[in-house]
Design a protein around this motif. Sequence first.
Motif, PDB file in Angstrom:
ATOM      1  N   LEU A 186      36.655  19.012   8.029  1.00 43.22           N
ATOM      2  CA  LEU A 186      36.151  18.498   6.762  1.00 43.22           C
ATOM      3  C   LEU A 186      37.308  18.116   5.843  1.00 43.22           C
ATOM      4  O   LEU A 186      38.460  18.481   6.079  1.00 43.22           O
ATOM      5  CB  LEU A 186      35.274  19.555   6.079  1.00 43.22           C
ATOM      6  N   ILE A 206      35.585  24.768   7.817  1.00 38.52           N
ATOM      7  CA  ILE A 206      36.295  23.588   7.300  1.00 38.52           C
ATOM      8  C   ILE A 206      37.318  23.093   8.314  1.00 38.52           C
ATOM      9  O   ILE A 206      37.451  21.890   8.556  1.00 38.52           O
ATOM     10  CB  ILE A 206      36.977  23.929   5.957  1.00 38.52           C
ATOM     11  N   GLN A 246      39.487  18.758   0.285  1.00 44.20           N
ATOM     12  CA  GLN A 246      38.936  19.090  -1.026  1.00 44.20           C
ATOM     13  C   GLN A 246      37.997  20.290  -0.934  1.00 44.20           C
ATOM     14  O   GLN A 246      37.942  21.117  -1.843  1.00 44.20           O
ATOM     15  CB  GLN A 246      38.186  17.877  -1.593  1.00 44.20           C
ATOM     16  N   TRP A 247      37.296  20.399   0.200  1.00 48.00           N
ATOM     17  CA  TRP A 247      36.372  21.514   0.370  1.00 48.00           C
ATOM     18  C   TRP A 247      37.103  22.845   0.477  1.00 48.00           C
ATOM     19  O   TRP A 247      36.583  23.884   0.055  1.00 48.00           O
ATOM     20  CB  TRP A 247      35.493  21.289   1.602  1.00 48.00           C
ATOM     21  N   LYS A 293      36.436  25.875  -1.979  1.00 49.63           N
ATOM     22  CA  LYS A 293      36.103  27.198  -1.441  1.00 49.63           C
ATOM     23  C   LYS A 293      37.045  28.269  -1.979  1.00 49.63           C
ATOM     24  O   LYS A 293      36.607  29.360  -2.370  1.00 49.63           O
ATOM     25  CB  LYS A 293      36.171  27.151   0.090  1.00 49.63           C
TER      26      LYS A 293
END
Length: 240
Positions: free
Chosen positions: A92, A87, A95-96, A100
Motif C-alpha cells: 500500500l 501495509i 501514507q497509510w 497508522k
Amino acid sequence: MNDMTDTTHSSTATHKPRPLVDLLISILIPSLILMKLSGEANLGADGALVLALAFPLGWGTFELVKYRKFNFIALLGLISVLLTGGIGLLKLDNQWLAIKEAAIPGLIGIAVLVSTRTRYPLIRTLLFNKSVLNVDKIHERLEQGGHTQHFETRLLTATYWLSGTFFFSSAMNYALAKWIVISPAGSEAFNAELGRMNLLSYPMIAIPSMIMLMAIFYYLWRTIHGLTGLKLEEIMAPQA
C-alpha cells in the motif's frame, strides 16, 4: 497441594515489567531483521517483514494469553503490528504507514480524554492504581483531611497532561514515518527504512514520552504528599 496450586496461579497471574526484554523483542530484533535480511539473497522483502513482525506479535499474544488480562494498549500494539504487516505485504501507499503510526497513540490519547467523562479515568489504570501506589492509604488520608475533591481536580489535570504525551507521540510518529520511510512498500529499501524508523523511535519518541510520564508521576507524588503528608515510601504500593 492447594499451596502448590495457589503458587502456580499467582505466578501466572502476576505480570512483572521486563523493559529490556520488551525492547529486544519489539524493536531491536525486528529492526535488525528488516535491515539485514531483506535482500533477495536472504529472506527477501516479504519474508523478512513477516519474520520481523512475528517477534512483537508473538510476544504480545503470549503475554495477553499468559496473564489472561485484557489490556487496551497492548491490544492496540498488536493491531499496529498487524497493520504494518498488511501495509508492507499488500504494498500500500506509504501514507497509510504514517497514518497508522499516528493513529495508535492518537486513539489512546483520545481514550484518555474521553475517560475523564466517565467514572473510571484511564489515569487510574495507567498510574494511580494499586500496583503502583498505596491507593487505600492515600484515599484514607485524603478523606481525613477533607482534600478528596481537591485531589480529584489535580488528578483531572494530570489526566489532561497524560493525554498530551500520547498526542505528542502521535505527531512525532507521523513525522518520523514521513521523513524516513519513502521507498515503495514491499521493497528491500522499505524494510530497511522501517527498521531504521523503529530504532529511531525509541530515542526520539519513547524516551521523551517516558520523561513526560515521569514528570506527571512527580506531579502526582507532590500533590499526594502535600495533601496527605505521606512520605514517598508510604505512597508507593507495598512490595509483596
